[in-house]
Design a protein around this motif. Sequence first.
Motif, PDB file in Angstrom:
ATOM      1  N   VAL A   3       0.792  -1.080  -0.027  1.00  0.00           N
ATOM      2  CA  VAL A   3      -0.024   0.081  -0.151  1.00  0.00           C
ATOM      3  C   VAL A   3       0.978   1.232  -0.146  1.00  0.00           C
ATOM      4  O   VAL A   3       0.600   2.081  -0.737  1.00  0.00           O
ATOM      5  CB  VAL A   3      -0.807   0.089   1.346  1.00  0.00           C
ATOM      6  N   SER A   4       2.042   1.330   1.017  1.00  0.00           N
ATOM      7  CA  SER A   4       2.836   2.438   0.730  1.00  0.00           C
ATOM      8  C   SER A   4       3.403   2.686  -0.676  1.00  0.00           C
ATOM      9  O   SER A   4       3.746   3.924  -0.695  1.00  0.00           O
ATOM     10  CB  SER A   4       3.725   2.421   1.959  1.00  0.00           C
ATOM     11  N   SER A   5       3.858   1.618  -1.115  1.00  0.00           N
ATOM     12  CA  SER A   5       4.523   1.715  -2.392  1.00  0.00           C
ATOM     13  C   SER A   5       3.435   2.301  -3.443  1.00  0.00           C
ATOM     14  O   SER A   5       3.952   3.199  -4.271  1.00  0.00           O
ATOM     15  CB  SER A   5       5.054   0.495  -3.096  1.00  0.00           C
ATOM     16  N   ILE A   6       2.071   2.107  -3.573  1.00  0.00           N
ATOM     17  CA  ILE A   6       1.338   2.673  -4.329  1.00  0.00           C
ATOM     18  C   ILE A   6       0.944   4.057  -3.976  1.00  0.00           C
ATOM     19  O   ILE A   6       0.883   4.996  -4.573  1.00  0.00           O
ATOM     20  CB  ILE A   6       0.078   1.987  -4.299  1.00  0.00           C
ATOM     21  N   PHE A  43      -0.641   2.705 -14.525  1.00  0.00           N
ATOM     22  CA  PHE A  43       0.554   2.837 -13.904  1.00  0.00           C
ATOM     23  C   PHE A  43       1.198   1.223 -13.577  1.00  0.00           C
ATOM     24  O   PHE A  43       0.481   0.384 -14.065  1.00  0.00           O
ATOM     25  CB  PHE A  43       0.280   3.324 -12.557  1.00  0.00           C
ATOM     26  N   VAL A  44       2.510   1.358 -13.215  1.00  0.00           N
ATOM     27  CA  VAL A  44       3.192   0.063 -13.107  1.00  0.00           C
ATOM     28  C   VAL A  44       3.240  -0.231 -11.551  1.00  0.00           C
ATOM     29  O   VAL A  44       3.809   0.720 -10.847  1.00  0.00           O
ATOM     30  CB  VAL A  44       4.506  -0.138 -13.867  1.00  0.00           C
ATOM     31  N   LEU A  45       3.003  -1.676 -11.081  1.00  0.00           N
ATOM     32  CA  LEU A  45       3.411  -1.954  -9.800  1.00  0.00           C
ATOM     33  C   LEU A  45       4.469  -3.044  -9.730  1.00  0.00           C
ATOM     34  O   LEU A  45       4.286  -4.150 -10.248  1.00  0.00           O
ATOM     35  CB  LEU A  45       2.040  -2.532  -9.002  1.00  0.00           C
ATOM     36  N   GLY A  85       3.610   6.727  -5.064  1.00  0.00           N
ATOM     37  CA  GLY A  85       3.221   7.598  -6.573  1.00  0.00           C
ATOM     38  C   GLY A  85       1.932   8.132  -6.442  1.00  0.00           C
ATOM     39  O   GLY A  85       1.828   8.949  -7.276  1.00  0.00           O
ATOM     40  N   PHE A  86       0.615   7.662  -5.718  1.00  0.00           N
ATOM     41  CA  PHE A  86      -0.439   8.256  -5.536  1.00  0.00           C
ATOM     42  C   PHE A  86      -0.989   8.669  -4.381  1.00  0.00           C
ATOM     43  O   PHE A  86      -1.734   7.745  -3.561  1.00  0.00           O
ATOM     44  CB  PHE A  86      -1.458   7.246  -6.450  1.00  0.00           C
ATOM     45  N   GLU A 124      -9.942   1.481  -3.969  1.00  0.00           N
ATOM     46  CA  GLU A 124      -9.377   2.726  -3.833  1.00  0.00           C
ATOM     47  C   GLU A 124      -8.457   3.161  -5.114  1.00  0.00           C
ATOM     48  O   GLU A 124      -8.288   4.213  -5.270  1.00  0.00           O
ATOM     49  CB  GLU A 124      -8.303   2.679  -2.736  1.00  0.00           C
ATOM     50  N   ALA A 125      -7.828   2.057  -5.788  1.00  0.00           N
ATOM     51  CA  ALA A 125      -7.185   2.142  -6.975  1.00  0.00           C
ATOM     52  C   ALA A 125      -8.139   2.886  -8.152  1.00  0.00           C
ATOM     53  O   ALA A 125      -7.578   3.650  -8.754  1.00  0.00           O
ATOM     54  CB  ALA A 125      -6.363   1.048  -7.212  1.00  0.00           C
TER      55      ALA A 125
END
Length: 226
Positions: free
Chosen positions: A84-87, A131-133, A90-91, A122-123
């Motif tokens: 979640v923190s990585s997303i 976007f790329v994860l 970016g957002f 949420e996304a």
Amino acid sequence: MFSIPISKTKIIPPRRRAELLTRKRLLNHLFEALDNKLVLVSAPAGYGKTSLLIDAVKESEFKCCWLSLDELDRDPQRFLAYLVSSIAEGFPGVGAQTASVMKNITSFENEIERLAVTLVNEAFEGINEHFVLILDDFHILDGVQPIYEFLNRFIQLVDDNCHVIISSRVLTALADLPLMAAREQVRGLSFSDLAFQVNEIQALLQQNKNILLSDEDAEKMFKESE
């Protein structure tokens, strides 16, 4: 957002070392594969998986969210906190509801569907672009079934603007991988793709050692080093 301390160095791409060779051939393969929801980059250590992904972040037209995994991330709640923190890196703001749900659960295994749906929603509501994860070193989580189940469900539910790249030393066997393959939602790069070709060996030695290697010597090195 989380009671678990989040290290910034795990949710941003590693610094690019000067001696790395940009491999346009592989970048082209990877970017073509991003038409799919899931891209599997699978090869043993030393094949340049992380190096390729660092360059992909730099060259991609899409915003990239990054997560470097380690042994502590085998704990499902810690894994999700970092995901979640990585997303959110970016957002900003995306993931706050998921974090709130996490604070009130007693069992990750019993709440996988709720957590996955919350993050997917949420996304969907908060990210209006492709976007790329990127999940690097995913082999570290091998055998942690709750994480596999969560990620499998997340990838199935998330909108098509999300493209997940899983980098691992082994092929990541998600439960719905055969279904995704049938729907043409998954592509991959294997060790045979990532192995250095003759011209890349020559380019690497010229870049880092100022050595001009003949085609014959480069071919010999290619065969000996695989």
